[in-house]
Design a protein around this motif. Structure first.
Motif, PDB file in Angstrom:
ATOM      1  N   TRP A 280       0.837  -1.200   0.000  1.00 56.17           N
ATOM      2  CA  TRP A 280       0.000   0.000   0.000  1.00 56.17           C
ATOM      3  C   TRP A 280       0.874   1.252   0.000  1.00 56.17           C
ATOM      4  O   TRP A 280       2.055   1.194   0.345  1.00 56.17           O
ATOM      5  N   LYS A 337      -4.977   6.479   1.052  1.00 58.38           N
ATOM      6  CA  LYS A 337      -4.212   5.237   1.067  1.00 58.38           C
ATOM      7  C   LYS A 337      -4.663   4.370  -0.110  1.00 58.38           C
ATOM      8  O   LYS A 337      -5.837   4.046  -0.241  1.00 58.38           O
ATOM      9  N   GLU A 339      -4.185   0.783  -1.976  1.00 53.89           N
ATOM     10  CA  GLU A 339      -3.704  -0.574  -1.728  1.00 53.89           C
ATOM     11  C   GLU A 339      -3.491  -1.333  -3.031  1.00 53.89           C
ATOM     12  O   GLU A 339      -4.225  -1.130  -4.001  1.00 53.89           O
ATOM     13  N   LYS A 341      -3.251  -5.216  -4.264  1.00 56.59           N
ATOM     14  CA  LYS A 341      -3.436  -6.623  -3.895  1.00 56.59           C
ATOM     15  C   LYS A 341      -3.668  -7.449  -5.144  1.00 56.59           C
ATOM     16  O   LYS A 341      -4.291  -6.992  -6.097  1.00 56.59           O
TER      17      LYS A 341
END
Length: 342
Positions: A280, A337, A339, A341
């Motif tokens: 992140w 933020k 992220e 993934k």
């Protein structure tokens, strides 16, 4: 002597020589024909009979059940091995199946009787047709069987140039098959990578949509008290026109936060995708009065310097409704933020 008599005598002598020459040539021709029919042809027929028939007879395409191999080949004598070889030749089992073919029987005959002419002649004359059988195994990509047959041919005639051709063709076919298998594996890997990229892009888009939804849900409670205060401050019944003017004035002087209009999913770095890395990035940025982002900085990241560039590039393309203070668009600083993934 008269010249005319001399010329006449010479012509007579030349005329007598010609029939003699013709007779000599005729004798040689007759001898050659007789040798063919009396010596050469019977010998070839004898060899072919011992070999089990002419090897050029085409192989039947009908499926046939192969006989089981002899029970104890090692204990057979020369005559028994020759009989088995003739049977194999009749059934055109030149090199296959292993342990029950003409070449192996003839080679065993030569092991027991190295000077056996029937076996050596049969191997020599059948070699081209057996080589064709080995080539068919190569073409059908039965490489292990083809290698066995080539090795068997080499025992019969190790210096035959046909072996070089067969080995080269076998090597080329193996390389071709290896390349095809490698191309198929590379294509499958590329498809898997493309599917992973598509899944990562979809996950990033879904994540961004969730973040926008959460942001809007957080801003709604802030806007609710302001609307309640505006309604409660309106006159109850006396000045409808004044209330309308007051409402317009309130809208012109309102204060609100910046609202995200357009978000762009961050591109997953190729290196991180190959290494299956996740992480992140927390970025800080300024939302200008025109709704554009500027002064983008990485506040924190995990892992460091892996996803920073992708996060900054994504935020640069964000578009906002700028924040307002007393109805005037102003610059604000925001953190977000992002992220990454798989």
């Amino acid at each position: 002597m008269d010249t005319r008599d001399v010329l006449h005598t010479r012509r007579h002598e030349r005329g007598a020589i010609r029939p003699v020459v013709i007779a000599i040539i005729a004798v040689f021709v007759l001898l050659a024909v007789g040798a063919w029919f009396l010596i050469i042809k019977p010998h070839q027929e004898l060899v072919m009979a011992d070999a089990g028939g002419h090897p050029s007879t085409p192989v039947s395409t009908a499926t046939r059940t192969l006989p089981p191999p002899p029970a104890n080949v090692a204990a057979m004598d020369v005559n028994q091995l020759l009989a088995e070889a003739r049977t194999a030749m009749n059934e055109q089992r030149y090199l296959a199946p292993a342990g029950n073919n003409a070449f192996e029987f003839y080679l065993r005959v030569l092991e027991k009787d190295p000077g056996n002419k029937v076996a050596s002649d049969a191997l020599r004359e059948t070699f081209p047709f057996a080589a064709t059988s080995a080539e068919q195994s190569i073409n059908s990509r039965d490489f292990n069987e083809a290698q066995r047959q080539i090795d068997l041919l080499a025992k019969a005639d190790p210096t035959n140039f046909t072996l070089t051709i067969l080995r080269s063709k076998l090597d080329a076919q193996r390389k071709t098959l290896d390349k095809q298998q490698q191309d198929a594996a590379d294509q499958q890997k590329a498809q898997q990578l493309a599917a992973q990229k598509a899944a990562a892009a979809k996950a990033a888009a879904d994540q961004l949509a969730e973040q926008q939804k959460a942001q809007l849900a957080a801003e709604q409670p802030k806007a609710q008290p302001s609307r309640t205060a505006q309604h409660s401050s309106q006159p109850s019944s006396e000045a409808g026109n004044s209330a309308a003017a007051g409402a317009v004035g309130g809208d012109a002087g309102q204060t609100s936060d910046a609202v995200l209009l357009k978000a762009v999913g961050a591109r997953y770095p190729a290196t991180a995708m190959r290494e299956r890395q996740e992480g992140w990035v927390l970025v800080s940025f300024t939302i200008d009065p025109n709704g554009r982002t500027s002064d983008i900085k990485v506040v924190d990241a995990q892992p460091r310097r892996v996803f920073d560039r992708a996060a900054i590039d994504a935020v640069q393309r964000y578009q906002f409704t700028p924040a307002k203070k007393d109805g005037v668009a102003v610059a604000t600083v925001k953190q977000q933020k992002i992220e990454f993934k798989l």
